[in-house]
Design a protein around this motif. Structure first.
Motif, mmCIF file in Angstrom:
data_model
loop_
_atom_site.group_PDB
_atom_site.id
_atom_site.type_symbol
_atom_site.label_atom_id
_atom_site.label_comp_id
_atom_site.label_asym_id
_atom_site.label_seq_id
_atom_site.Cartn_x
_atom_site.Cartn_y
_atom_site.Cartn_z
ATOM 1 N N ILE A 107 -2.542 4.185 0.026
ATOM 2 C CA ILE A 107 -1.843 4.472 -1.227
ATOM 3 C C ILE A 107 -0.440 5.011 -0.939
ATOM 4 C CG2 ILE A 107 -1.828 5.996 -3.247
ATOM 5 C CD1 ILE A 107 -4.879 5.624 -3.372
ATOM 6 N N VAL A 110 1.843 2.361 0.029
ATOM 7 C CA VAL A 110 1.926 1.377 -1.056
ATOM 8 C C VAL A 110 1.279 0.037 -0.675
ATOM 9 C CG1 VAL A 110 3.377 0.605 -2.963
ATOM 10 C CG2 VAL A 110 4.172 2.468 -1.548
ATOM 11 N N ASP A 113 -1.969 -0.195 -4.741
ATOM 12 C CA ASP A 113 -1.286 0.314 -5.943
ATOM 13 C C ASP A 113 -2.297 0.324 -7.089
ATOM 14 O OD1 ASP A 113 0.225 0.783 -8.208
ATOM 15 O OD2 ASP A 113 1.820 -0.621 -7.679
ATOM 16 N N LYS A 115 -2.180 1.499 -10.103
ATOM 17 C CA LYS A 115 -1.643 1.116 -11.410
ATOM 18 C C LYS A 115 -1.568 -0.404 -11.527
ATOM 19 C CE LYS A 115 0.233 2.065 -15.418
ATOM 20 N NZ LYS A 115 -0.605 2.648 -16.500
#
Length: 208
Positions: A107, A110, A113, A115
Motif C-alpha cells: 500500500i 502504491v 490502491d 480506493k
C-alpha cells in the motif's frame, strides 16, 4: 456496471433468492433476515480479514483489538514501525506478521490502491490481491463481499458456508468443492447474499 449489494436492495434480494430456493426461504422464515455484513474499505479491514484466516472470529478480533490498543489508528506506516516483538505481544503469529507487513509495504509503495478497487472488476481486484504473499482466494472473497459489497461471490473455501450448505440441503459429506460451486450457480447473480443466508443459518443453529 458493477454488481453490488446495498442496504436498499438487500432484503429484496433475500426475497428473490427465497422464491427460487425453498431451503434459503426456510432459513429466513425461521431466523429472519441475515445481517448485511460490511466493513469500511481500509487497511485495517484487510488486516482484520487476514487475522481471520484459519482461526475463530473471536480470536481474530482479540488480536485486532490488541493492535488497536497499541496503535490507536491502524495504518500501514504504523504497522511497519512496530517490531516483530511488539506484534508478537499483540498475539500476531510469525506468518501473519509477515503477511500484514507485505500488505502494508504494497500500500505504501502504491502497488495496492484500495480506493481504486472500488471501481475495478472482481477478477481484477482478485488478481492484484492474490499477488501478495499471505492473501489467497478466501481472503479476497471476504474482502469483495464485506468491504466492496460485491453481489455475486461464493466463497468455496469458507468452512462455515460450506458446512451450512451441506447441512441445509442434506448434501453428502464427501461432495467436492467443484460440485458445490456448480450447485451455487443457481443463486447467480446474488451468490454473496445466498452465502450470508448460509452463514446466518450456521450461526443460528447448534452444530452437531
Amino acid at each position: 456496471m458493477l454488481n453490488q449489494v446495498t442496504i436498499s436492495t438487500f432484503h429484496t434480494i433475500c426475497h428473490q433468492l427465497a422464491e427460487r430456493d425453498l431451503h434459503l426461504a426456510s432459513v429466513i422464515r425461521r431466523y429472519g433476515y441475515p445481517p448485511m455484513w460490511s466493513r469500511p474499505n481500509t487497511f485495517e479491514s484487510l488486516v482484520h480479514i487476514i487475522l481471520e484466516q484459519q482461526v475463530s472470529l473471536a480470536s481474530a478480533l482479540s488480536v485486532l483489538n490488541k493492535l488497536r490498543e497499541r496503535l490507536t489508528k491502524i495504518t500501514p506506516k504504523g504497522v511497519l514501525e512496530l517490531s516483530d516483538e511488539e506484534l508478537k505481544a499483540c498475539y500476531f503469529s510469525r506468518q501473519k506478521t509477515a503477511y500484514v507487513r507485505y500488505l502494508a509495504e504494497a500500500i505504501i509503495n502504491v502497488n495496492i490502491d484500495l480506493k481504486a478497487f472500488e471501481t475495478m472488476a472482481d477478477d481484477d481486484v482478485r488478481a492484484k490481491l492474490v499477488s501478495l504473499k499471505g492473501i489467497g482466494n478466501w481472503t479476497v472473497d471476504v474482502y469483495l463481499m464485506f468491504v466492496l459489497q460485491r453481489a455475486d461471490i461464493f466463497p468455496a473455501g469458507d468452512l462455515a458456508a460450506v458446512n451450512a450448505f451441506k447441512r441445509l440441503k442434506g448434501l453428502p459429506a464427501a461432495i467436492t468443492r467443484e460440485e458445490l460451486i456448480a450447485l451455487a450457480e443457481q443463486w447467480r447473480p446474488n451468490r454473496s447474499v445466498a452465502t450470508m443466508i448460509l452463514w446466518h443459518y450456521y450461526l443460528s443453529t447448534p452444530r452437531k
